[in-house]
Design an enzyme around this catalytic site. Structure first.
Site, PDB file in Angstrom:
ATOM      1  CG  MET A   1      71.836  14.135  61.239  1.00 18.46           C
ATOM      2  SD  MET A   1      72.424  15.768  60.750  1.00 18.46           S
ATOM      3  CE  MET A   1      73.616  16.096  62.035  1.00 18.46           C
TER       4      MET A   1
ATOM      5  CG  ASP B   1      63.575   7.035  66.648  1.00 18.16           C
ATOM      6  OD1 ASP B   1      63.980   6.389  67.642  1.00 18.16           O
ATOM      7  OD2 ASP B   1      64.032   8.149  66.331  1.00 18.16           O
TER       8      ASP B   1
ATOM      9  CB  VAL C   1      71.056   5.426  65.953  1.00 16.44           C
ATOM     10  CG1 VAL C   1      69.918   4.961  65.054  1.00 16.44           C
ATOM     11  CG2 VAL C   1      72.318   4.606  65.668  1.00 16.44           C
TER      12      VAL C   1
ATOM     13  CD  GLU D   1      78.695   9.731  66.261  1.00 21.27           C
ATOM     14  OE1 GLU D   1      79.630  10.108  65.572  1.00 21.27           O
ATOM     15  OE2 GLU D   1      77.600   9.372  65.763  1.00 21.27           O
TER      16      GLU D   1
ATOM     17  CB  SER E   1      79.834  13.695  63.468  1.00 21.16           C
ATOM     18  OG  SER E   1      79.704  13.425  64.846  1.00 21.16           O
TER      19      SER E   1
ATOM     20  CG  HIS F   1      79.458  13.976  58.663  1.00 20.99           C
ATOM     21  ND1 HIS F   1      80.565  14.758  58.873  1.00 20.99           N
ATOM     22  CD2 HIS F   1      78.582  14.285  59.653  1.00 20.99           C
ATOM     23  CE1 HIS F   1      80.366  15.509  59.945  1.00 20.99           C
ATOM     24  NE2 HIS F   1      79.178  15.231  60.434  1.00 20.99           N
TER      25      HIS F   1
END
Length: 727
Positions: A337, A356, A409, A411, A438, A459
């Site tokens: 994503m 990251d 990052v 969920e 999400s 989102h």
């Protein structure tokens, strides 16, 4: 007095007709355009000083974009019915008017050439097809096409009749049924255009043809010896029949039996190509009237064109806030994503700091863009400019100077909180922070940012570079500046936004989940898996509920369910899908990611449903299988009732957001115009009655909210309420 077409007669008697619709950035067909064209045609017929005409555009934006869809209300029943005529007869007269006008143009008796400087789509292409000679500017970016099918319509001004007569029935159907565009060179090859010349020569070339062909005012199909390209349109030509056998089958595969327009196109072309043009255009208008008389076309136009354009132009942007351009974003997380967000952002000319846990992971995220640009065969120099905007790092200090942060990052609330705090330590709390979560409520995540008014949900949908929607989620403390910033950013990356209020799963994830969950519930009852999957696709969804769950990941579905159960505690209500997901998780079947889920994914082969699936999760097939209609009703109405609940709870504020989010977010059947358009079309009272019956049979997950009962009692609809509120 002309208002939309300006005329100029030169010394050779050639009348230049320059389209320039006032108040529009692009030419569109309006009543003024039709009135001016009718006057010009009359002048061509009656004025001996006029030897011919050249039709061109006075706008640099292009030739013409077609009909003004926002002004088609009268066409859909708003124009009244004259005494002594049926509604359909009046509708036919309305849609036939433009068709007849263009027929009058091509039979005016004098040569008419089109000089096309830019895109000509829909009615714009139909205008030039009615000219006797067509010259296009030599620019590969120019597109010509008949994309009406994309909004539930089809060409209604002669396009289904002239295009086959120019390029042949089979290639014409490819363009008509798929809404494909062609370039100037393709148009030249197909005989749709007669010349492609430099842009500054199109008018001179068109005039030269008119001057050299004083008797050129006759279309090929109006001559005695006309022959249809590809062979005659008669039963004696076996290829003619085969085209429509194949075309019908292909249409069924691509659109099922849900869409009216593809079937109408096939009928109009089949019938119309066998008769003279004067009869053919009446056949076309007959089918066009049938299509626009059905609510489907109006619903699709409203959602896929009017509402979409309004959203992209800032319909939900807070008033009174100056533009907030984004120059540099910090992208937290370089996974699938985050890498996708970095790609579309860099393509929009915005700098990206891609962060990251280590530099290798961040570099891999940048490689995602490199690989996809190479696959598109982009010029290496241009691709490098885009790649140079992406700066991979593992150091939070590199986020300094970013004016927008987007987090994608894992969920998990704890991980998200850690990266949020580490980011604020560098950029400060005044920068807008957007989370790509999400499912996790934004209001809770915002507690990790010291100014929650600057925290918002942004989102995206995967794959980011292909999915057009971005769901903006407003937390309880999110301020208007954060909303404006997020919407300005979405506009910059050329996505379609919706704005919703905070809740678990927000709107799209919450409602899309019901489609999957109901599929699992059916599976848990012992329903044949292939029946579930095939009905899902037949009702207009992109894929079946089991297949889509495999794509998302069964392990992720399980973990989200466990997080939800932990967050809600005693308030959590187990559903019939829970046991199915738990069993699959226990078996280590994660979906496509490990090549085994509801489907089996053999290396190098085609996926297939796991043969032991029903036995494993339901103990075998149920003795009494539901009908396809029953499965469809459950899959559809489980989504509808959840959408209605989102509206009732204030998660959604407008039906426009609801319809856009459903179609572009999770692929809800586009032919309906979206769940709210569909409920309005079916009738709220009928929706409530169906939900009550399903709730009695299958449980309270189908129970309609009080909002629907109140609407049914007063005969209201979602879009009628929205119109009253807007007024």
């Amino acid at each position: 007095m002309t208002t939309a077409i300006h005329t100029e007669l030169d010394a050779d008697g050639i009348l230049l007709l320059r389209l320039d619709v006032p108040g529009q950035s692009m030419n569109v067909i309006t009543p003024e355009v039709q009135a001016d064209l009718a006057a010009a045609i009359e002048r061509l017929k009656t004025d001996d000083a006029v030897k011919g005409a050249v039709l061109t555009s006075g706008k640099a934006s292009g030739f013409m974009a077609g009909a003004d869809l926002k002004g088609m209300g009268a066409l859909f029943g708003g124009g009244g019915v004259p005494e002594g005529k049926s509604k359909m007869a009046a509708l036919f007269d309305g849609v036939f008017g433009l068709n007849k006008l263009l027929r009058d143009l091509e039979t005016c008796g004098k040569p008419v050439a089109a000089a096309v400087n830019g895109l000509a789509l829909g009615g714009g292409l139909e205008f030039i097809l009615a000219c006797h000679y067509r010259v296009i500017a030599d620019n590969p970016k120019i597109t010509l096409g008949l994309p009406e099918i994309m909004v539930g319509l089809f060409p209604g001004a002669g396009g289904t009749q002239r295009l086959p007569r120019l390029m042949g029935i089979q290639p014409a159907l490819m363009y008509l049924l798929q809404g494909k565009n062609m370039s100037p060179q393709e148009a030249l090859g197909f005989g749709v255009a007669q010349a492609v010349v430099p842009a500054d020569q199109i008018i001179a070339t068109a005039k030269a043809w008119v001057k050299a062909n004083p008797n050129g005012g006759v279309q090929p199909w109006d001559t005695k010896n006309f022959k249809m390209p590809g062979g005659p349109a008669t039963a004696l030509n076996p290829n003619f029949a085969q085209i429509f056998v194949g075309g019908t089958a292909m249409t069924h595969v691509n659109a099922g039996d849900n869409m009216n327009a593809p079937k109408a196109i096939l009928s109009a072309v089949y019938e119309g190509t066998q008769v003279p043009m004067d009869t053919a255009i009446r056949i076309e208008s007959k089918y066009f009237a049938k299509v626009v008389a059905d609510p489907q076309a109006g619903n699709m136009i409203r959602s896929l064109f009017v509402s979409k354009q309004a959203a992209e132009k800032g319909a939900r942007r807070p008033k009174g806030i100056a533009p907030m351009p984004t120059k540099k974003i910090g992208m937290l997380g370089a996974g699938l994503m985050g890498a996708g967000v970095a790609m579309v952002t860099a393509q929009a000319g915005i700098e990206v700091v891609l962060l990251d846990r280590d530099l290798a992971a961040a570099e891999k995220g940048k490689q995602y863009t490199a690989d996809r640009l190479a696959k598109k065969r982009m010029d290496p120099a241009k691709a490098q400019v885009i790649l140079d905007r992406i700066h991979p790092t593992a150091d939070y200090a590199d986020l300094a100077g970013c004016d927008l942060i987007i987090e994608a990052v894992f969920e998990t609330r704890e991980i998200k909180a850690d990266v949020t705090k580490a980011t604020e330590a560098v950029v400060g709390p005044d920068v807008i922070f957007g989370s790509n979560t999400s499912t996790l409520p934004i209001t809770g995540l915002a507690k990790a940012w010291s100014k929650p008014e600057n925290f918002i949900g942004i989102h995206f949908f995967s794959p980011v570079e292909k999915m057009p929607l971005v769901e903006i989620i407003v937390g309880k403390e999110t301020g208007p500046a954060a909303i404006a910033k997020a919407l300005d950013y979405v506009a910059a990356i050329r996505k379609t936004p919706i704005v919703v209020n905070d809740s678990r799963g927000f709107y799209t994830s919450r409602c899309f989940g019901t489609y999957v969950q109901e599929g699992l519930a059916l599976l848990g009852e012992g329903t044949t898996p292939a029946l579930i999957e095939n009905v899902g696709k037949q009702m207009g969804m992109p894929v079946g509920p089991l297949a889509v769950n495999d794509e998302v990941g069964l392990d992720l579905s399980y973990k989200v369910g466990q997080q939800t159960r932990a967050d809600l505690g005693d308030a959590y209500k187990p559903g019939p899908a829970d046991g199915v997901i738990t069993r699959m998780y226990e078996l280590g079947r994660q979906g496509r990611k490990n090549a085994k889920g509801f489907y089996v994914y053999p290396e190098g082969g085609k996926k297939y449903l796991w043969p032991e699936l029903v036995e494993t999760v339901a103990g075998g097939l149920a003795a009494d299988q539901p009908s396809a209609a029953d499965v469809k009703e459950r899959l559809l109405y489980r989504q509808l009732v959840e959408c209605a609940r989102c509206f009732a709870e204030g998660v959604l504020e407008t039906p426009q957001d609801g319809d856009l989010g459903a179609i572009f977010g999770w692929g809800f059947a586009p032919f309906t115009g979206g769940p709210f358009s569909h409920m309005d079309t079916v009738g709220i009272a009928n929706v409530v009655a169906t939900l009550d019956r399903l709730a009695q049979r299958h449980g309270e997950r189908f129970a309609p909210p009080q909002l629907l009962r109140d609407m049914a009692a007063r005969g209201d609809s979602f879009y009628a309420m929205a119109a009253k509120q807007a007024a």
